[in-house]
Design a protein around this motif. Structure first.
Motif, PDB file in Angstrom:
ATOM      1  N   VAL A   1       0.858  -1.186   0.000  1.00 21.83           N
ATOM      2  CA  VAL A   1       0.000   0.000   0.000  1.00 21.83           C
ATOM      3  C   VAL A   1       0.894   1.235   0.000  1.00 21.83           C
ATOM      4  O   VAL A   1       1.164   1.810   1.045  1.00 21.83           O
ATOM      5  CB  VAL A   1      -0.903   0.020   1.259  1.00 21.83           C
TER       6      VAL A   1
ATOM      7  N   ARG B   1     -12.332   4.965 -10.108  1.00 20.62           N
ATOM      8  CA  ARG B   1     -12.906   4.190 -11.208  1.00 20.62           C
ATOM      9  C   ARG B   1     -13.287   5.118 -12.360  1.00 20.62           C
ATOM     10  O   ARG B   1     -12.935   4.883 -13.516  1.00 20.62           O
ATOM     11  CB  ARG B   1     -14.136   3.407 -10.711  1.00 20.62           C
TER      12      ARG B   1
ATOM     13  N   ARG C   1     -11.405   5.014 -16.124  1.00 20.07           N
ATOM     14  CA  ARG C   1     -12.184   4.187 -17.052  1.00 20.07           C
ATOM     15  C   ARG C   1     -11.796   4.427 -18.519  1.00 20.07           C
ATOM     16  O   ARG C   1     -11.493   3.498 -19.253  1.00 20.07           O
ATOM     17  CB  ARG C   1     -13.678   4.493 -16.832  1.00 20.07           C
TER      18      ARG C   1
ATOM     19  N   SER D   1      -6.031  -6.790  -6.659  1.00 21.58           N
ATOM     20  CA  SER D   1      -7.337  -6.686  -6.018  1.00 21.58           C
ATOM     21  C   SER D   1      -8.376  -5.921  -6.825  1.00 21.58           C
ATOM     22  O   SER D   1      -9.545  -6.279  -6.831  1.00 21.58           O
ATOM     23  CB  SER D   1      -7.213  -5.956  -4.669  1.00 21.58           C
ATOM     24  N   GLU D   2      -7.955  -4.854  -7.467  1.00 21.54           N
ATOM     25  CA  GLU D   2      -8.933  -3.885  -7.949  1.00 21.54           C
ATOM     26  C   GLU D   2      -9.505  -4.196  -9.325  1.00 21.54           C
ATOM     27  O   GLU D   2     -10.567  -3.709  -9.688  1.00 21.54           O
ATOM     28  CB  GLU D   2      -8.289  -2.494  -7.985  1.00 21.54           C
TER      29      GLU D   2
ATOM     30  N   PRO E   1      -8.789 -10.661  -4.625  1.00 22.97           N
ATOM     31  CA  PRO E   1      -9.904 -10.721  -5.590  1.00 22.97           C
ATOM     32  C   PRO E   1      -9.524 -11.267  -6.972  1.00 22.97           C
ATOM     33  O   PRO E   1     -10.259 -12.070  -7.533  1.00 22.97           O
ATOM     34  CB  PRO E   1     -10.378  -9.273  -5.655  1.00 22.97           C
ATOM     35  N   TYR E   2      -8.395 -10.839  -7.535  1.00 21.44           N
ATOM     36  CA  TYR E   2      -8.071 -11.292  -8.895  1.00 21.44           C
ATOM     37  C   TYR E   2      -6.631 -11.775  -9.011  1.00 21.44           C
ATOM     38  O   TYR E   2      -5.697 -11.089  -8.607  1.00 21.44           O
ATOM     39  CB  TYR E   2      -8.231 -10.148  -9.902  1.00 21.44           C
TER      40      TYR E   2
ATOM     41  N   SER F   1     -14.489  -6.950  -7.429  1.00 19.61           N
ATOM     42  CA  SER F   1     -13.299  -6.103  -7.378  1.00 19.61           C
ATOM     43  C   SER F   1     -13.282  -5.321  -6.067  1.00 19.61           C
ATOM     44  O   SER F   1     -14.313  -4.913  -5.552  1.00 19.61           O
ATOM     45  CB  SER F   1     -13.356  -5.184  -8.601  1.00 19.61           C
ATOM     46  N   ALA F   2     -12.097  -5.157  -5.485  1.00 15.18           N
ATOM     47  CA  ALA F   2     -12.003  -4.521  -4.168  1.00 15.18           C
ATOM     48  C   ALA F   2     -10.658  -3.833  -4.016  1.00 15.18           C
ATOM     49  O   ALA F   2      -9.753  -4.037  -4.814  1.00 15.18           O
ATOM     50  CB  ALA F   2     -12.169  -5.553  -3.064  1.00 15.18           C
ATOM     51  N   THR F   3     -10.551  -3.009  -2.991  1.00 15.80           N
ATOM     52  CA  THR F   3      -9.266  -2.403  -2.690  1.00 15.80           C
ATOM     53  C   THR F   3      -9.114  -2.263  -1.180  1.00 15.80           C
ATOM     54  O   THR F   3     -10.101  -2.137  -0.471  1.00 15.80           O
ATOM     55  CB  THR F   3      -9.105  -1.021  -3.347  1.00 15.80           C
ATOM     56  N   SER F   4      -7.885  -2.332  -0.705  1.00 13.21           N
ATOM     57  CA  SER F   4      -7.605  -2.058   0.708  1.00 13.21           C
ATOM     58  C   SER F   4      -6.626  -0.900   0.807  1.00 13.21           C
ATOM     59  O   SER F   4      -5.903  -0.765   1.776  1.00 13.21           O
ATOM     60  CB  SER F   4      -7.008  -3.299   1.386  1.00 13.21           C
ATOM     61  N   ASP F   5      -6.587  -0.071  -0.244  1.00 11.81           N
ATOM     62  CA  ASP F   5      -5.517   0.916  -0.342  1.00 11.81           C
ATOM     63  C   ASP F   5      -5.711   2.144   0.530  1.00 11.81           C
ATOM     64  O   ASP F   5      -4.797   2.943   0.691  1.00 11.81           O
ATOM     65  CB  ASP F   5      -5.324   1.350  -1.796  1.00 11.81           C
ATOM     66  N   ILE F   6      -6.912   2.328   1.070  1.00 13.58           N
ATOM     67  CA  ILE F   6      -7.115   3.475   1.946  1.00 13.58           C
ATOM     68  C   ILE F   6      -7.231   2.963   3.380  1.00 13.58           C
ATOM     69  O   ILE F   6      -8.189   2.268   3.725  1.00 13.58           O
ATOM     70  CB  ILE F   6      -8.349   4.285   1.512  1.00 13.58           C
ATOM     71  N   GLU F   7      -6.237   3.225   4.165  1.00  7.25           N
ATOM     72  CA  GLU F   7      -6.174   2.812   5.571  1.00  7.25           C
ATOM     73  C   GLU F   7      -6.340   1.304   5.745  1.00  7.25           C
ATOM     74  O   GLU F   7      -6.788   0.836   6.791  1.00  7.25           O
ATOM     75  CB  GLU F   7      -7.201   3.580   6.407  1.00  7.25           C
ATOM     76  N   LEU F   8      -6.005   0.556   4.722  1.00  5.95           N
ATOM     77  CA  LEU F   8      -6.071  -0.908   4.739  1.00  5.95           C
ATOM     78  C   LEU F   8      -7.454  -1.452   5.094  1.00  5.95           C
ATOM     79  O   LEU F   8      -7.595  -2.539   5.618  1.00  5.95           O
ATOM     80  CB  LEU F   8      -5.009  -1.489   5.682  1.00  5.95           C
ATOM     81  N   GLU F   9      -8.468  -0.675   4.746  1.00  7.22           N
ATOM     82  CA  GLU F   9      -9.836  -1.118   4.965  1.00  7.22           C
ATOM     83  C   GLU F   9     -10.358  -1.642   3.638  1.00  7.22           C
ATOM     84  O   GLU F   9     -10.283  -0.935   2.619  1.00  7.22           O
ATOM     85  CB  GLU F   9     -10.654   0.094   5.429  1.00  7.22           C
ATOM     86  N   ARG F  10     -10.877  -2.872   3.614  1.00  9.23           N
ATOM     87  CA  ARG F  10     -11.313  -3.431   2.342  1.00  9.23           C
ATOM     88  C   ARG F  10     -12.654  -2.837   1.926  1.00  9.23           C
ATOM     89  O   ARG F  10     -13.615  -2.895   2.677  1.00  9.23           O
ATOM     90  CB  ARG F  10     -11.438  -4.950   2.454  1.00  9.23           C
ATOM     91  N   VAL F  11     -12.706  -2.248   0.743  1.00  5.85           N
ATOM     92  CA  VAL F  11     -13.981  -1.809   0.187  1.00  5.85           C
ATOM     93  C   VAL F  11     -14.154  -2.424  -1.193  1.00  5.85           C
ATOM     94  O   VAL F  11     -13.200  -2.571  -1.958  1.00  5.85           O
ATOM     95  CB  VAL F  11     -14.109  -0.260   0.077  1.00  5.85           C
TER      96      VAL F  11
ATOM     97  N   GLY G   1     -15.610  -2.775  -5.073  1.00  6.50           N
ATOM     98  CA  GLY G   1     -16.026  -1.947  -6.181  1.00  6.50           C
ATOM     99  C   GLY G   1     -14.993  -0.986  -6.687  1.00  6.50           C
ATOM    100  O   GLY G   1     -15.024   0.189  -6.354  1.00  6.50           O
ATOM    101  N   VAL G   2     -14.046  -1.464  -7.499  1.00 13.37           N
ATOM    102  CA  VAL G   2     -13.148  -0.530  -8.154  1.00 13.37           C
ATOM    103  C   VAL G   2     -13.296  -0.724  -9.668  1.00 13.37           C
ATOM    104  O   VAL G   2     -14.306  -0.323 -10.227  1.00 13.37           O
ATOM    105  CB  VAL G   2     -11.687  -0.645  -7.655  1.00 13.37           C
ATOM    106  N   HIS G   3     -12.353  -1.413 -10.321  1.00 14.67           N
ATOM    107  CA  HIS G   3     -12.408  -1.422 -11.786  1.00 14.67           C
ATOM    108  C   HIS G   3     -13.092  -2.645 -12.378  1.00 14.67           C
ATOM    109  O   HIS G   3     -13.648  -2.584 -13.459  1.00 14.67           O
ATOM    110  CB  HIS G   3     -10.998  -1.284 -12.356  1.00 14.67           C
TER     111      HIS G   3
END
Lengths: 476, 215
Positions: free
Chosen positions: A156, A192, A196, A224-225, A272-273, B190-200, B202-204
């Motif tokens: 990160v 996103r 895009r 992940s993303e 995730p991926y 799709s997910a990210t943990s890039d902000i404060e390592l909190e998984r959210v 919905g990204v790309h």
């Protein structure tokens, strides 16, 4: 390594500056606590974790001891699958190769998957000076790039920024962000929208790889993303820059690393991926694939039988998250794209110990050993740190022609620690000495040749009885 | 170019001077004492339940359906999303798409451009395998799965797989897969943990992932 880190002060100065930043310390403490707890939970779920770690270590040892064999096999398989393999001795050569490959497509923009290797070689800056814009697409890399900031964590890179700081940055730098709030979900949505169009029109993608399978010529990217999938799938040309140490022997071996990496890294059972590809595939994904194999100090690192194990690293960053030093100083103080305990053993080996930053890094640790315990491929980081300390001190002594007191102390320490009998004897002597000099519980400045060591350090007075002596006395 | 290759290989060989000449890669011992999961047969109740639980844990909705219900469940799910245009890759099982309105069904002919894919409301596919312990789907571009972009660009992904495709562990899944074709392992949206390592979520990639397990 990346020119962005040039001119960084050695660790002690940089650390002092970082420690004064209370916001940074709060951000880091919060984030590292979260990830430590998540990791511990998912590691506990696997009863065979220790067996997986051992297999992960042993497979890397097998690979490194026969790296030439596996590199040749990899090259043959990638080529047979329609890919092209390039070799780069150093960062400058890798940057030249990638720049030329992009220029041959006629494009002036590339989309990038998060990659430590391309950070290490300063690829974005090199492309920029050739008039090519590289868009970072990983959320944290995007935060770093938009803020003209430096990465501070392997997984990160923007760990030093909290949500409010990121919101302010997005509002300032991203047209699509509008009046975005500070909820992570909102910020992810803004990213996103921002990326895009870039994904959909991208003609060239650039990535690293987490693993390269010699047996099949397969490359693996763990993410992940979905930005990784976008960059690996939509462009016509894909260029992957990968260190030569990223090879694993067989497809089956991935069963070990795909279990170790996500749990150690993001604290997930699986990220995730994960994408794997072998050369090019008709009708699916890029029409040309270039693999750039990078040395840049890896073969030098390989030449040291103790230091070599640093090349086992799968870049999970678990060692950063448990390190008491990293948690307080953050990543920038390490003056390298590889911060934390692994950075302290990797950077001085990849770059050599010629500069002040790299000479200070092996000392940026308390040798508490937490990094070794969490390392999924069992790199004995404290062992390598001590080894590199001795090397740095000896090199410094050589320049002065007579060994410094520190060099003598290091040499003595190595001699003592390498034999249990000698260690026991030294501890007995130290305990006796402790009675004499440890009046206020500290050993202060000592006279004679030991002054060189104690000038810069206080040491707790040795215990009256060593652990070994206590054990012997009470467990008979 | 070849000079760089030769030099790197020479440096590597010189660095390995401590490795005895007769040693072969297989001489370096690798103990595979870890679990392979091969003792739990694919598709049994226990394995499927674990898969459902683990994938749901990552924010995907998963449910089991009977073979007879599958076609109507597929249509119902896509209708609940309000999907007007649904991408159905080649060789997707006909009975599973039989209840979709013909006007809604789109093939990947041409093939579709990235912008076309972006305009599609949802994609429905099969899968090559699934891993219970990690809650993972694996796509290999086989019948009914389409190319990689087809399951990436559309914002909603409905995946239909048969219970016997669900294996217990990562080692078992890898042994069933062919690495020579491109593979995608999907564990939740799709997910990210890039902000404060909190998984959210919905990204790309697709922000909605729904899975039907047919048994």
């Amino acid at each position: 390594m990346s020119s962005a880190f040039l001119g960084m002060p050695p660790f002690p100065q940089a650390a002092r500056r970082a420690l004064a930043d209370t916001q940074l310390r709060r951000n880091l403490a919060g984030a590292t606590r979260t990830i430590r707890d998540k990791r511990a939970e998912v590691v506990r779920e696997l009863p065979d974790w220790e067996e997986l770690r051992e297999a992960g270590r042993a497979l890397k040892e097998r690979t490194l001891r026969h790296l030439d064999h596996y590199l040749l096999q990899l090259e043959e398989r990638v080529t047979a699958a329609g890919g092209q393999v390039h070799w780069a001795r150093d960062a400058a050569e890798a940057n030249r190769i990638v720049t030329r490959l992009v220029q041959e497509t006629g494009e002036h923009e590339v989309v990038k998957v998060k990659s430590m290797t391309t950070q290490e070689i300063g690829l974005n800056e090199a492309l920029g000076s050739a008039g090519i814009t590289a868009y970072e697409t990983d959320l944290a890399e995007l935060i770093v790039q938009l803020g003209e900031d430096l990465p501070s964590h392997i997984l990160v890179p923007a760990i030093h920024r909290n949500r409010a700081e990121i919101r302010d940055l997005f509002r300032r730098e991203m047209a699509e962000a509008g009046e975005v709030g500070d909820e992570p979900a909102e910020l992810a949505e803004a990213a996103r929208r921002h990326l895009r169009r870039k994904f959909l029109r991208a003609k060239v993608g650039i990535s690293g790889a987490n693993f390269l399978v010699a047996e099949t010529g397969t490359a693996v990217v763990v993410e992940s993303e979905g930005n990784g999938r976008m960059c690996l799938t939509l462009p016509e040309t894909l260029i992957s820059v990968v260190g030569i140490e990223k090879v694993v022997p067989t497809w089956q071996d991935l069963e070990v690393y795909l279990q170790l990496l996500p749990r150690s890294s993001t604290g997930e059972r699986m990220n995730p991926y994960t994408s794997t590809w072998t050369g090019i595939e008709d009708g699916d994904g890029p029409r040309s694939f270039h693999l750039v194999l990078l040395d840049a100090g890896r073969s030098d690192t390989l030449a040291d039988p103790i230091g070599r194990q640093a090349l086992n690293c799968i870049r999970c960053s678990a060692c950063l998250n448990v390190c008491p030093v990293y948690e307080r100083t953050g990543g920038h103080a390490y003056g390298s794209v590889y911060p934390g305990p692994i950075g302290a053993v990797l950077s001085p080996q990849l770059r050599g110990t010629g500069g002040a930053v790299d000479r200070s890094l092996p000392f940026a640790s308390t040798l508490c050993g937490a990094c070794y315990e969490v390392c999924p491929v069992k790199i004995d980081i404290p062992e390598v740190l001590v080894h590199l300390r001795a090397r740095v001190v000896e090199e410094t002594g050589e320049r002065r022609r007579t060994p410094s007191p520190e060099a003598l102390a290091m040499r003595a320490a190595r001699w003592v620690f390498s034999s249990p009998a000698r260690l026991a004897a030294a501890q007995r002597v130290a305990a006796l000495g402790g009675r004499a000099v440890g009046s206020r519980g500290r050993v202060g400045r000592l006279p004679g040749p030991l002054a060189g060591w104690t000038d810069a350090r206080d040491a707790p007075a040795p215990a009256r009885e060593s652990f070994r002596q206590w054990w012997k006395r009470t467990h008979r | 170019m070849n000079a760089a290759r030769d030099e790197i290989l020479a440096r590597v060989r010189a660095a390995l001077a401590d490795v005895p000449e007769p040693e072969r890669p297989a001489d370096v011992p690798v103990a595979r004492q870890y679990a392979t999961g091969a003792d739990a047969p694919a598709g049994v109740q226990e394995t499927v339940s674990l898969f459902v639980e683990r994938l749901a844990d990552y924010g995907a909705s998963v449910r089991t359906v009977s073979p007879a219900q599958t076609g109507t469940e597929v249509a119902k799910t896509l209708a609940s999303w309000g999907a007007e245009q649904v991408l159905v890759p080649r060789r997707f099982p006909a009975p599973w798409s039989a209840h979709l309105p013909a006007a809604a069904v789109l093939g990947d002919e041409g093939p579709l451009s990235a912008d076309d894919l972006d305009a599609v409301d949802a994609v429905v596919t099969t899968a090559a395998a699934a891993i219970a312990v990690t809650g993972t789907l694996v796509l290999d571009g086989g019948p009914g799965q389409g190319r990689r972009a087809a399951t990436l660009v559309p914002d909603r992904h409905l995946c239909v797989l048969r219970a016997e495709q669900v294996v217990a562990s990562v080692p078992e899944a890898l042994s069933r897969l062919d690495p020579l074709g491109p593979l995608t392992f999907v564990s939740g949206p799709s997910a990210t943990s890039d902000i404060e390592l909190e998984r959210v979520a919905g990204v790309h990639g697709p922000r909605t992932l729904e899975v039907l397990v047919v048994r």
